[in-house]
Design a protein around this motif. Structure first.
Motif: not given
Length: 394
Positions: A148-152, A154-156, A264, A268, A294
């Motif tokens: 998965w992408t790093e943005k996804t 982190r969110r999940e 990533c 991260l 965060r």
């Protein structure tokens, strides 16, 4: 455990006590099925009935079936998972945490909990759970065959950590944060399930480390070097999930040597390394890990120092001269030289980054320790090599 359309029934050792590095998968024995397709069961608690459609899988708690709700309900979804067991202990815990986390957007919902008394045989204990259409995370990643992408990611993971934070603040330890107990719903959106081995600790010292899954359990606990499971060991498991999502493979545990090659950013990578690295240096709870995700640490910039006299100094990186020559020069200038940073360190001299650093350009083991110590309030000045040699008067 949740199912996926077309998924083969498998046994998941999500709550099994095991010491092997790779949990085995075996085909369940059809003759030991607790429910059968077409069977209708009714909850004496809600009076709702459920028609069993097919077997989905088997784990430490018991067996899981896809079922349909019969009749109307404004609360219970039409498609549900029926989780059934002949043991009351895990059922009680799952039912309790279903109430505790009811309505949490990142926890698999428990719609109904009831005993089932068949005409013959022992009492069965049933849970009607939210059905995760895409199955568990390990199965999902196996089908997708990519990270998965790093943005996804982190969110999940931040969403999963919100559930874990609620547990940790109540002195509760999950102990079973595996890719088989994280489920993929539409979005994709990750949700945490299976609270069958959650335990409450009387203090922060932890609880006896007994039942666990070897896929994501910390290696020091598996080896018996640490007697008690603590919140930081839940954090270790979240670190494994982070790495697996980035890597796109949840079939085997992630090693620290693999982190620098993950697709990533260095921040991260550093977080994952701290989750999986030395136990005493891990994030102590879900709160600490959420804070790290965060808020990136302050960049490592060279400071200002007038003299090396009396400072406690350590070196990191590749120097233009041999390390022992630099240490001798530092001692002549009045410094106390340490092999690595500690709570006594006041100065770190940084040479060129080593391309094989554990977690990126600014995340070698010593640099990560400096950041950790700074976050705890220790004042440590960073010098580049040119500044050091000028102060050492060489």
């Amino acid at each position: 455990m949740a199912g996926h359309e077309g998924e083969r029934p498998v046994r998941s050792f999500s709550s099994a006590t095991t010491r092997s590095a790779e949990p085995a998968r075996v085909t369940p024995d059809p003759t030991r099925r607790l429910l059968s397709p077409g069977q209708t069961i009714q909850s004496p608690e809600t009076l709702l009935a459920y028609r069993v459609e097919r077997f989905l899988g088997e784990g430490g708690f018991g067996q899981v079936y896809l079922a349909r709700r019969l009749g109307r309900s404004s609360v219970v979804a039409q498609a549900v998972c029926i989780k059934v067991s002949g043991r009351i202990d895990g059922w009680l815990r799952e039912a309790y945490f279903g109430q505790l986390l009811d309505g949490h957007p990142r926890a698999i919902r428990v719609y109904d909990a009831f005993p089932l008394a068949p005409q013959e045989g022992r009492v069965l204990y049933c849970l009607a759970l939210e059905y995760a259409r895409h199955g568990d995370l390990r199965t999902f990643l196996q089908r997708a065959d990519k990270g998965w992408t790093e943005k996804t990611v982190r969110r999940e993971i931040a969403g999963i950590l919100e559930v874990l934070r609620k547990l940790h603040r109540g002195q509760l330890l999950h102990r079973d944060l595996t890719p088989m107990n994280v489920f993929v719903c539409d979005g994709p959106s990750l949700k945490l399930g299976d609270f069958g081995i959650v335990r409450q600790q009387s203090d922060r010292g932890g609880i006896a480390a007994g039942t666990m899954n070897a896929l994501t359990a910390p290696s020091d606990i598996l080896a018996g070097a640490v007697p008690k499971w603590q919140a930081r060991d839940d954090v270790y498991q979240v670190g494994q999930l982070l790495g697996m999502l980035v890597k796109g493979d949840a079939s085997a545990r992630l090693r620290t040597s693999e982190i620098r090659r993950l697709a990533c950013g260095d921040h991260l990578k550093e977080i994952i390394h701290r989750c999986l690295g030395e136990r005493r240096k891990r994030y102590e709870s879900a709160d600490d890990l959420i804070e790290a995700l965060r808020n990136p640490p302050a960049p490592l910039k060279a400071g200002v120092l007038r003299s090396l006299k009396g400072v406690h100094l350590a070196f990191t990186g590749i120097l233009s001269k041999r390390r022992n020559e630099a240490a001798k020069a530092a001692r002549r200038a009045g410094a106390v030289v340490h092999g690595g940073p500690s709570a006594r360190t006041t100065v770190i001299v940084r040479g060129r980054p080593n391309p094989l650093q554990a977690a990126g350009r600014d995340a070698g083991l010593k640099l990560m320790e400096i950041k950790r110590l700074r976050a705890k309030g220790h004042k440590i000045t960073l010098l580049n090599e040119r500044q050091f040699w000028r102060l050492a008067r060489v």
